[in-house]
Design a protein around this motif. Structure first.
Motif, short mmCIF file in Angstrom:
data_model
loop_
_atom_site.label_atom_id
_atom_site.label_comp_id
_atom_site.label_asym_id
_atom_site.label_seq_id
_atom_site.Cartn_x
_atom_site.Cartn_y
_atom_site.Cartn_z
N ALA A 174 16.29 -0.43 7.29
CA ALA A 174 17.34 -1.15 8.01
C ALA A 174 16.88 -2.52 8.46
N GLY A 175 15.60 -2.78 8.46
CA GLY A 175 15.08 -4.05 8.92
C GLY A 175 13.94 -3.87 9.90
N ILE A 176 13.78 -4.84 10.80
CA ILE A 176 12.69 -4.86 11.76
C ILE A 176 13.27 -4.89 13.17
N MET A 177 12.85 -3.95 13.99
CA MET A 177 13.27 -3.95 15.39
C MET A 177 12.32 -4.82 16.20
N THR A 178 12.89 -5.57 17.13
CA THR A 178 12.11 -6.48 17.94
C THR A 178 12.36 -6.20 19.42
N TYR A 179 11.39 -6.58 20.26
CA TYR A 179 11.51 -6.37 21.70
C TYR A 179 10.97 -7.58 22.43
N LYS A 180 11.75 -8.04 23.40
CA LYS A 180 11.30 -9.17 24.23
C LYS A 180 12.06 -9.14 25.55
N ASP A 181 11.33 -9.25 26.63
CA ASP A 181 11.91 -9.35 27.97
C ASP A 181 12.91 -8.24 28.26
N GLY A 182 12.56 -7.01 27.88
CA GLY A 182 13.39 -5.87 28.22
C GLY A 182 14.58 -5.63 27.30
N PHE A 228 21.75 3.78 14.41
CA PHE A 228 20.95 3.51 15.60
C PHE A 228 21.68 4.01 16.84
N LEU A 229 20.94 4.68 17.72
CA LEU A 229 21.44 4.97 19.06
C LEU A 229 21.07 3.77 19.92
N LEU A 230 22.07 3.17 20.57
CA LEU A 230 21.84 1.94 21.32
C LEU A 230 22.39 2.06 22.73
N GLN A 231 21.72 1.40 23.66
CA GLN A 231 22.21 1.29 25.03
C GLN A 231 22.45 -0.19 25.32
N ASP A 232 23.72 -0.52 25.67
CA ASP A 232 24.06 -1.93 25.87
C ASP A 232 23.66 -2.41 27.25
N GLU A 233 24.00 -3.65 27.56
CA GLU A 233 23.56 -4.28 28.81
C GLU A 233 24.16 -3.62 30.04
N GLU A 234 25.31 -2.96 29.87
CA GLU A 234 25.93 -2.26 31.00
C GLU A 234 25.41 -0.84 31.15
N GLY A 235 24.47 -0.45 30.30
CA GLY A 235 23.90 0.89 30.38
C GLY A 235 24.66 1.93 29.60
N ARG A 275 25.92 1.59 12.74
CA ARG A 275 25.26 1.63 11.44
C ARG A 275 24.36 0.41 11.31
N GLN A 276 23.52 0.42 10.27
CA GLN A 276 22.61 -0.70 10.07
C GLN A 276 23.32 -1.94 9.55
N ASP A 277 24.65 -1.84 9.26
CA ASP A 277 25.43 -3.02 8.92
C ASP A 277 26.15 -3.58 10.16
N ASN A 278 25.79 -3.08 11.35
CA ASN A 278 26.32 -3.51 12.63
C ASN A 278 27.72 -2.97 12.93
N SER A 279 28.24 -2.06 12.10
CA SER A 279 29.53 -1.46 12.40
C SER A 279 29.36 -0.34 13.44
N THR A 280 30.28 -0.23 14.37
CA THR A 280 30.23 0.78 15.42
C THR A 280 30.88 2.06 14.93
N VAL A 281 30.14 3.19 14.96
CA VAL A 281 30.69 4.47 14.54
C VAL A 281 30.92 5.41 15.72
N LEU A 282 30.32 5.11 16.86
CA LEU A 282 30.57 5.86 18.08
C LEU A 282 30.63 4.84 19.22
N SER A 283 31.79 4.80 19.87
CA SER A 283 32.03 3.76 20.87
C SER A 283 31.03 3.87 22.03
N PHE A 284 30.80 2.75 22.68
CA PHE A 284 29.85 2.68 23.79
C PHE A 284 30.55 3.16 25.06
N ALA A 285 30.64 4.48 25.17
CA ALA A 285 31.39 5.09 26.26
C ALA A 285 30.59 6.16 26.98
#
Length: 595
Positions: free
Chosen positions: A413-421, A450-457, A463-473
């Motif tokens: 899928a690419g390279i994951m990066t981390y900076k400043d939290g 990817f399982l992701l946690q957004d800025e609001e928690g 998906r790795q193409d940036n499409s949302t398959v499960l809403s951030f709820a």
């Protein structure tokens, strides 16, 4: 004295019919990471399938054999073999003899599959092996500080020379005394001439053993069989290639597969070359580069390029002819090329309080990365420090910024990066896929998601193409079994299918998974108020309501549930009928091989 659980997991289970319900592997196509598998998928490096037993659905895990990377596609024949292998394993499991071992203050008691006492109580009583009918063959217990092996049918016994004994139902005994380890069969016969002063697990049942402190051999700790002579200075198993490398005193290397069979050197080098993405050959390093002496090699040749420090303090990349390609003066560290990229590091300038704090405390960042290529769960613990990291391509261009505090290995899928939290995702060429705004990230390569946690928690899935398959709820989202996500919304938890990314089943106060039973997840545990339910991991429907005040479900087998009530353990069948009353301090389930 204790039973060796690690060895017990490798049991080959014989078909002794104590449970006659047929086990059926469902024939279906499971799409995993864009590749279709006929009833087979991957989850964290473990092969799994869908199955039904007694009308109930199961998620099945089986320890998969190594598949040569990077070839991730199955031929039709290999698909059939995988299906056949798992189906055979689970059919054998469904017909294997069960025993329960209950621990009480008076000692251990062995109980039959229907809960009837068979032997005990005796101190540290355990099952060594079964006879041809599935009844107790050899048992072990402690007496006068020694471990006793008793043949049940004849009543004859052997007293082992040490108290510390581990036993496998396949017919192997560890006897450990001080720093030495000895292996016996269940007749008390020593399986090698001298105790092992060196004994280290390589992979699965294979151990690196030595009768002296100098040379080692490959030894199968389940069968007691030597797989090589004692001729190696060291033995190393590579999880990426699935090969064991044996280093001899003259510097030469012999290769073995994960079952201890020797592999021809040419074939082994081909596997290594394919896996590591570079030709395995010894490229001599030139003495000089454009008239300047090489003072130090920073990274050896890989994919035709090496990095060196010259006598004039220049840090440069060179090709195999010794030609200077480009400077890496901006970097303090560099690693060999893999798949066209080299990871570089630089020291942060000025004060970096966050980096200093995290270096001192080794603070873990919560991102996780599960890499399919290793065929095993690999958690990369993201730690921040004063070092900054990035990637350069083969022209020396920085494609992933070296201002990141952490960068992952290259994935599909690419390279994951981390900076400043915050985490982000970039392609190999440095194109942004996910912006660096996410507080947590977990990669599931089998699903390309990817399982992701957004800025609001809030948690969701992309998906790795940036499409949302499960809403951030969701305030919480985690994988609890090979095909199930559990998400928390408000105060309740729901199951989410990894096939459809839709909620299934009812809501609960909590949803957890008990320990898998020989790779089988026969049910999840849902709690609502004081009520506890066994929940189908495929559909989310409730299978069984456990007795009130159940505080824990330890194991769910194909036939029964080991549960804890009022501080004691008991066993129920799937109809809710009590097999073993909750009167024991603990209960182990023994699934045995009949000799």
């Amino acid at each position: 004295m204790k039973v060796c659980k690690k060895i017990a997991l490798g049991l080959m289970l014989a078909s002794v019919s104590t449970m006659m319900t047929p086990f059926i592997v469902q024939a279906e196509t499971h799409v995993s990471g864009g590749v279709g598998y006929h009833g087979v998928g991957y989850y964290r490096g473990m092969e799994y399938m869908r199955g039904y037993y007694g009308g109930r659905g199961f998620v099945l895990g089986a320890f998969s054999k190594h598949i040569e990377y990077p070839d991730k596609t199955y031929t039709v024949a290999e698909q059939a073999n995988s299906v056949s292998h798992v189906q055979s394993q689970m059919e054998q499991l469904s017909h294997a003899p069960y025993y329960y071992i209950g621990k009480s203050k008076d000692g251990n008691i062995i109980l039959s599959s229907d809960g009837q006492p068979v032997m005990g109580p005796k101190k540290e009583l355990h099952i060594g092996s079964l006879d041809t009918t599935g009844k107790l063959g050899i048992v072990l217990y402690e007496e006068a500080g020694k471990t006793v092996l008793e043949t049940v049918n004849t009543g004859s016994s052997i007293v082992m020379p040490t108290k510390h004994v581990e036993v496998s139902p396949t017919g192997l005994i560890y006897s450990m005394k001080g720093e030495a380890t000895t292996y016996y069969n269940l007749q008390g016969q020593m399986l090698h001439h001298k105790p092992f002063k060196l004994d280290k697990e390589l992979y699965g049942d294979l151990h690196s053993v030595g009768t002296t402190n100098k040379l080692v051999a490959i030894f199968n700790a389940r069968t007691g069989e030597y797989k090589s002579d004692e001729i190696f200075t060291s033995l190393v198993w590579n999880q990426n290639t699935g090969l064991i490398s044996g280093y001899q005193t003259d510097g030469s290397i012999l290769y073995f597969d994960d079952e201890g069979n020797q592999v021809e050197t040419s074939r082994a080098l081909k596997i290594i070359s394919q896996t590591e993405g570079a030709q395995t050959r010894n490229i001599p390093m030139p003495q000089q580069v454009e008239g300047e002496r090489i003072q130090r090699v920073l990274a050896p040749f890989s994919e035709g390029i090496a990095f060196v420090l010259l006598g004039n303090k220049q840090r440069v990349a060179i090709d195999e002819s010794g030609k200077k390609l480009f400077s890496i003066k901006d970097y303090d560290g560099v690693e060999p090329y893999q798949n066209g990229l080299a990871r570089v590091t630089r020291k942060a300038h000025g004060l970096n309080f966050g980096g200093i704090f995290n270096t001192l405390t080794a603070a873990l960042v919560k991102g996780a990365f599960y890499h399919q290529a290793t065929y095993g769960e690999t958690d990369y613990a993201w730690t921040t420090s004063k070092l900054k990291r990035g990637y350069i391509d083969k022209t020396g261009k920085e494609v992933i910024s070296s201002k990141n505090q952490m960068v992952s290995p290259l994935t599909e899928a690419g390279i994951m990066t981390y900076k400043d939290g915050r985490f982000g995702l970039y392609t190999k060429d440095g194109v942004e896929v996910f912006p660096m705004v996410y507080k947590n990230i977990t990669y599931m390569p089998e699903l390309g998601a990817f399982l992701l946690q957004d800025e609001e928690g809030r948690w969701g899935v992309k998906r790795q193409d940036n499409s949302t398959v499960l809403s951030f709820a969701y305030s919480k989202l985690e994988v609890v079994a090979p095909t199930v996500l559990v998400g928390k919304s408000g105060s309740s938890y729901r199951m989410i299918s990894l096939d459809t990314f839709r909620e299934i089943g009812e809501s609960y106060d909590s949803i957890t998974a008990p320990k898998p039973f020989y790779g089988v997840y026969s049910g999840l545990i849902g709690k609502r108020g004081n009520n506890t339910y066994l929940v189908n991991p495929l559909t989310g429907e409730s299978l069984l309501q456990l007795p009130s005040d159940t505080s824990k479900v330890d194991t769910a087998t194909l036939e029964s549930v080991v549960y804890k009530q009022h501080g004691k353990y008991g066993v129920l069948d799937f109809s809710g009928k009590s097999i073993v009353e909750p009167v024991y301090e603990s209960i182990q389930v023994f699934v045995g091989k009949s000799n």
